[in-house]
Design an enzyme around this catalytic site. Structure first.
Site, mmCIF file in Angstrom:
data_model
loop_
_atom_site.group_PDB
_atom_site.id
_atom_site.type_symbol
_atom_site.label_atom_id
_atom_site.label_comp_id
_atom_site.label_asym_id
_atom_site.label_seq_id
_atom_site.Cartn_x
_atom_site.Cartn_y
_atom_site.Cartn_z
ATOM 1 N N HIS A 82 1.208 -1.115 -0.054
ATOM 2 C CA HIS A 82 -0.041 0.004 0.104
ATOM 3 C C HIS A 82 0.810 1.731 0.128
ATOM 4 O O HIS A 82 0.311 2.369 -0.329
ATOM 5 C CB HIS A 82 -1.358 -0.255 1.341
ATOM 6 C CG HIS A 82 -0.380 0.237 2.382
ATOM 7 N ND1 HIS A 82 -0.125 -1.407 3.595
ATOM 8 C CD2 HIS A 82 -0.331 1.379 3.312
ATOM 9 C CE1 HIS A 82 -0.188 -0.581 4.040
ATOM 10 N NE2 HIS A 82 0.441 0.898 4.599
ATOM 11 N N ASN A 209 -8.860 -5.393 7.072
ATOM 12 C CA ASN A 209 -7.896 -4.859 7.866
ATOM 13 C C ASN A 209 -7.821 -3.763 9.359
ATOM 14 O O ASN A 209 -9.375 -3.995 9.389
ATOM 15 C CB ASN A 209 -8.506 -3.289 6.830
ATOM 16 C CG ASN A 209 -7.132 -2.033 6.932
ATOM 17 O OD1 ASN A 209 -6.353 -2.460 7.765
ATOM 18 N ND2 ASN A 209 -7.864 -0.637 6.866
ATOM 19 N N TRP A 210 -7.190 -3.814 9.953
ATOM 20 C CA TRP A 210 -7.344 -3.683 11.461
ATOM 21 C C TRP A 210 -7.068 -5.383 12.572
ATOM 22 O O TRP A 210 -7.423 -5.753 13.159
ATOM 23 C CB TRP A 210 -8.099 -2.556 11.743
ATOM 24 C CG TRP A 210 -7.317 -1.380 11.360
ATOM 25 C CD1 TRP A 210 -8.587 -0.970 9.919
ATOM 26 C CD2 TRP A 210 -6.979 -0.747 11.296
ATOM 27 N NE1 TRP A 210 -7.492 0.107 9.589
ATOM 28 C CE2 TRP A 210 -6.153 -0.177 10.491
ATOM 29 C CE3 TRP A 210 -5.307 -0.595 12.435
ATOM 30 C CZ2 TRP A 210 -5.314 1.678 10.769
ATOM 31 C CZ3 TRP A 210 -4.590 0.333 12.461
ATOM 32 C CH2 TRP A 210 -4.828 1.542 11.688
ATOM 33 N N ASP A 218 1.280 -8.318 2.522
ATOM 34 C CA ASP A 218 1.510 -6.224 1.629
ATOM 35 C C ASP A 218 3.023 -5.659 2.294
ATOM 36 O O ASP A 218 3.066 -5.286 2.870
ATOM 37 C CB ASP A 218 0.182 -6.083 2.958
ATOM 38 C CG ASP A 218 0.572 -4.276 2.788
ATOM 39 O OD1 ASP A 218 1.036 -3.974 2.085
ATOM 40 O OD2 ASP A 218 -0.377 -3.681 3.710
ATOM 41 N N ASN A 324 -8.559 3.481 5.050
ATOM 42 C CA ASN A 324 -7.913 2.904 6.362
ATOM 43 C C ASN A 324 -8.118 4.220 6.812
ATOM 44 O O ASN A 324 -8.031 3.270 8.473
ATOM 45 C CB ASN A 324 -6.326 3.157 5.540
ATOM 46 C CG ASN A 324 -5.651 2.912 6.720
ATOM 47 O OD1 ASN A 324 -5.708 1.696 6.518
ATOM 48 N ND2 ASN A 324 -4.449 3.555 6.873
ATOM 49 N N GLY A 648 2.821 5.064 9.996
ATOM 50 C CA GLY A 648 4.506 5.436 9.895
ATOM 51 C C GLY A 648 4.803 4.937 9.364
ATOM 52 O O GLY A 648 5.861 4.824 9.390
ATOM 53 N N ASN A 649 4.625 3.349 10.434
ATOM 54 C CA ASN A 649 5.128 2.291 10.463
ATOM 55 C C ASN A 649 4.786 1.342 9.493
ATOM 56 O O ASN A 649 5.626 0.705 9.317
ATOM 57 C CB ASN A 649 4.969 1.526 12.194
ATOM 58 C CG ASN A 649 6.093 2.175 12.752
ATOM 59 O OD1 ASN A 649 5.475 2.774 14.009
ATOM 60 N ND2 ASN A 649 7.063 1.761 12.655
ATOM 61 N N SER A 650 3.405 1.730 8.677
ATOM 62 C CA SER A 650 3.564 1.018 7.452
ATOM 63 C C SER A 650 4.446 0.780 7.191
ATOM 64 O O SER A 650 5.536 1.737 6.016
ATOM 65 C CB SER A 650 2.826 1.452 6.955
ATOM 66 O OG SER A 650 1.830 1.755 6.849
ATOM 67 N N PHE A 666 3.160 -4.114 9.208
ATOM 68 C CA PHE A 666 2.497 -3.771 7.855
ATOM 69 C C PHE A 666 0.605 -2.747 8.356
ATOM 70 O O PHE A 666 -0.410 -1.884 8.139
ATOM 71 C CB PHE A 666 1.798 -4.569 6.711
ATOM 72 C CG PHE A 666 0.951 -5.308 6.506
ATOM 73 C CD1 PHE A 666 -0.722 -5.485 6.474
ATOM 74 C CD2 PHE A 666 1.619 -6.723 7.093
ATOM 75 C CE1 PHE A 666 -1.154 -7.014 7.062
ATOM 76 C CE2 PHE A 666 1.150 -8.129 7.380
ATOM 77 C CZ PHE A 666 -0.847 -7.474 7.052
ATOM 78 N N ASP A 667 0.464 -3.502 10.084
ATOM 79 C CA ASP A 667 -0.294 -2.839 10.281
ATOM 80 C C ASP A 667 -0.774 -3.125 11.890
ATOM 81 O O ASP A 667 0.458 -3.519 12.543
ATOM 82 C CB ASP A 667 -1.796 -4.162 9.959
ATOM 83 C CG ASP A 667 -2.919 -3.589 9.776
ATOM 84 O OD1 ASP A 667 -3.195 -2.520 10.759
ATOM 85 O OD2 ASP A 667 -4.383 -4.376 9.146
#
Length: 723
Positions: A82, A209-210, A218, A324, A648-650, A666-667
């Site tokens: 993403h 997601n989450w 991802d 998101n 931001g840690n993605s 990624f999550d």
């Protein structure tokens, strides 16, 4: 200055596992023996050498608001699918839909350049607190204070960026208790090497997601290029791969439960230093409005995208971003309620208040808190209006780009150091990239409906919150037929959404733009006027925060008497963790790893669980290669750790104690979304792609021979297959 250093020493006490996003400098102040006991196999100085201002942590890079990591000496960078989405979308058409099909460059010549894509490599961190605070004139009011700080920040950044291909910024810690100058090398030629099909990179879609368990690949792989002499340069066929001094070798053995890992990256923002009443506002006002407004916009984009294949590609990036934020807001609300985080903050705050009342030296802290609460009450009066103005600026294409063009012209006539930061000369390449890139995201029927929805909301505002630009363009009361006709006329009579004309407008003066008598530009002029007022209001608020927040935070830190981790602020951090599962609710325990078997179990053949046929075939045939986990008897796909992460840690590299890459963050899990307000070790879990799933896809599904050889794993893979 001494107080700022005291702040750092408080942060550097040896509370290591789980909670805490530590700066590179703070890592050196942590208890090395405790780190070793936890699982770190490198000397902390290998992570960061203060004399050189670099180290292994410099292998972690900023990828346009996401994180990433060098994984080869020849400039390969791994990040999230993403995070590379805009590059994949840029090269996608209905005839060659790379979003759906995925992409693999089998040679370097096939790698695809990303317009506007940039990678920043950290180089140095310098404490500039003294210079920043001394720049504020005596007796300055809050707006003047913020302007003075902003001016000094620009000066420091300008001096820092005198070197070519350099990107610098000044970061604030604890609302202004400390300021740090960040110096990075910026690489502007970034190319796509590999992206899995969307049904791998987003497997489970918004439904998963989450959530946990996850089975999502991802990740994507990019490559950074430089000029033949090694200097950073724009895209050119003559460019060569960037030679990375620090990179993370891949660890084909992966991880197992209870293993030590580190997550490195650029966490964006957390809110743990907020006052309880400010947290309550996020809970009662901000997140419900995100769900309400963005939920409507998501429905619009989905409906319009389904009507046209090209339109579906055009809205994909915006839709992904809105989804998101929408789901994040729901998770924040659920977590705030479940964890009673506002109530806990209120109790902690009350304890600090009681403590300060008995100590005269902290009287200023109490006064600062009182003033901060008064500012919060003032902000609430125009919340709805400001929320919609931000949406008009940031979500719409027509009005948003028109306002941007106007601001560019208005700011251009000022000396560079007096411009708003986003319109300085250093930002022009990014502005121009956005002006071009947004053409790919523009689908007229969708954008018109988005504008219609926001106008309807604006016309329902009360008398004290009216948006004059909207009232002028569309009237004060809503009629869908009339407003729709006016929106159609705006777009029909405008050239703002024609790329070539928009690029010309970007260099024109205010007078030239007005002379065009372009209806979207005229709306842009009116919106820009209100955005200037809004930005000044926020600058004044920011200046008040710098005056007040450090006073309150000093008291909080002194009262705590133990390490208090700083809120995330987009700077390079490391968090130490263990691979572990969790119990989300009574009677349920989630193990920390998922496998290919779970991909097949979820697969329905329909979105969002529509695994590519080549992935299904390889998994069903049990073509595991050397990536089989003997304990799991399968290929691991995702794993959990208790790292302290946020937005931001993605794309953050997850590495083992030897500094080898074992996964890509990624999550977070649903129960951990509200981690932004407070770390809860029971549910604080981040979600990672296991490196063995990455390698399995490249090896058994894609047969990406050249890429696997570059990553140093192909030879071993073939050897193990022969055995």
């Amino acid at each position: 200055m001494k107080k700022a250093l005291l702040f750092l020493s408080l942060l550097s006490a040896p509370a290591l596992a789980g909670e805490g996003k530590w700066t590179p400098q703070q890592v050196l102040q942590l208890d090395a023996a405790a780190l070793k006991k936890q699982g770190l196999r490198l000397p902390p100085q290998k992570l960061w050498d203060p004399k050189r201002g670099t180290g292994l942590l410099a292998g972690t890079v900023n990828v346009g608001g996401c994180s990433g990591a060098f994984i080869s000496e020849a400039g390969l960078v791994i990040t999230n699918h993403h995070c590379a989405f805009s590059i994949i979308q840029e090269h996608s058409t209905p005839q060659r839909d790379l979003l759906t099909q995925g992409f693999l460059a089998r040679t370097r010549e096939e790698e695809l350049p990303g317009k506007g894509a940039r990678i920043q490599v950290p180089r140095a961190f310098t404490d500039v607190t003294k210079q920043m605070l001394e720049a504020v004139p005596a007796g300055a009011d809050d707006l003047a204070r913020q302007k003075a700080l902003e001016r000094k920040e620009k000066e420091l950044v300008a001096e820092c960026e005198k070197r070519p291909a350099t990107r610098c910024k000044v970061a604030r810690f604890e609302g202004g208790l400390q300021f740090t100058l960040l110096d990075s090398v910026e690489l502007a030629d970034v190319r796509l090497v590999y992206a899995p099909p969307r049904s791998v990179g987003e497997y489970g879609g918004e439904e998963d997601n989450w959530m946990w368990p996850r089975h999502t690949g991802d990740f994507s792989i990019l490559r950074a290029y430089v000029a033949p002499d090694g200097s950073a340069a724009q895209f050119s066929a003559r460019n060569v791969p960037y030679k990375a001094e620090f990179f993370f070798p891949l660890a084909p053995e992966g991880v197992k439960p209870d293993d030590f890992v580190m997550v490195l990256g650029y966490p964006g923002i957390t809110f743990r230093a907020m006052l309880a009443d400010e947290m309550a506002d996020r809970q009662s006002r901000y997140y419900p409005r995100v769900i309400d407004v963005y939920g409507e916009l998501i429905r619009i984009l989905e409906e319009q995208g389904e009507k046209d294949p090209a339109g579906k590609i055009a809205v994909a990036s915006n839709l992904k971003s809105l989804h998101n934020r929408y789901k994040n807001a729901g998770g924040q609300l659920a977590g705030l309620k479940r964890g009673h985080l506002v109530e806990k903050q209120r109790e902690a705050e009350a304890a600090v208040v009681e403590w300060t009342r008995t100590r005269k030296e902290w009287a200023a802290a109490l006064q600062a808190r009182t003033e901060l609460l008064a500012l919060r009450d003032e902000d609430a009066k125009t919340f709805e209006r400001n929320f919609l103005l931000d949406a008009l600026r940031g979500v719409t294409k027509g009005p948003g780009l028109a306002a941007m063009l106007v601001r560019m012209a208005q700011e251009r006539v000022k000396p560079d150091l007096e411009r708003e930061p986003e319109f300085m000369e250093r930002e022009l390449p990014r502005q121009k990239d956005r002006l071009e890139r947004e053409q790919k995201n523009f689908f007229p029927p969708a954008d018109k409906r988005v504008v219609l929805a926001l106008v309807r909301r604006a016309q329902a505002l009360g008398a004290g919150e009216r948006i004059a630009a909207i009232d002028k363009a569309f009237g004060r009361t809503f009629s869908e037929k009339d407003v729709s006709a006016k929106i159609d006329a705006l777009y029909a009579g405008s050239k703002v959404m024609e790329l070539a004309e928009r690029q010309k407008m970007a260099g024109e003066s205010e007078a030239q733009l007005r002379a065009r008598k372009d209806p979207l530009l005229e709306l842009g002029f009116d919106l820009a006027a209100e955005l200037v007022v809004l930005d000044d209001l926020r600058d004044r608020r920011e200046g008040a925060g710098v005056r007040l927040m450090p006073q309150w935070r000093r008291a909080v830190l002194a009262h705590a008497g133990k390490p208090v981790a700083p809120d995330a602020n987009g700077t390079l951090r490391v968090t130490f963790a263990k691979v572990k599962g969790y119990a989300p609710r009574d009677g349920v325990f989630h193990v920390p790893q998922t496998t290919l078997a779970g991909v097949l179990e979820k697969n329905t053949g329909e979105e969002p669980f529509n695994a590519p046929s080549k992935v299904v075939a390889a998994a069903e045939a049990r073509k595991f290669g050397p990536w089989l986990d003997p304990r799991l008897k399968d290929v691991p796909v995702n794993f959990l750790a208790d790292a302290d992460t946020t937005g931001g840690n993605s794309g953050s590299p997850t590495v083992n104690g030897k500094g080898q890459l074992v996964g890509v963050n990624f999550d977070r899990v649903w129960e951990n979304v509200s981690n932004d307000f407070g770390y809860n070790p029971d549910v604080a879990r981040n979600v990672n792609v296991d490196v063995r799933y990455v390698l399995w896809l490249l090896d058994q599904v894609e047969d990406a021979d050249a890429l696997l050889r570059e990553l140093g794993v192909r030879k071993g893979a073939k050897a193990q297959e022969r055995r």
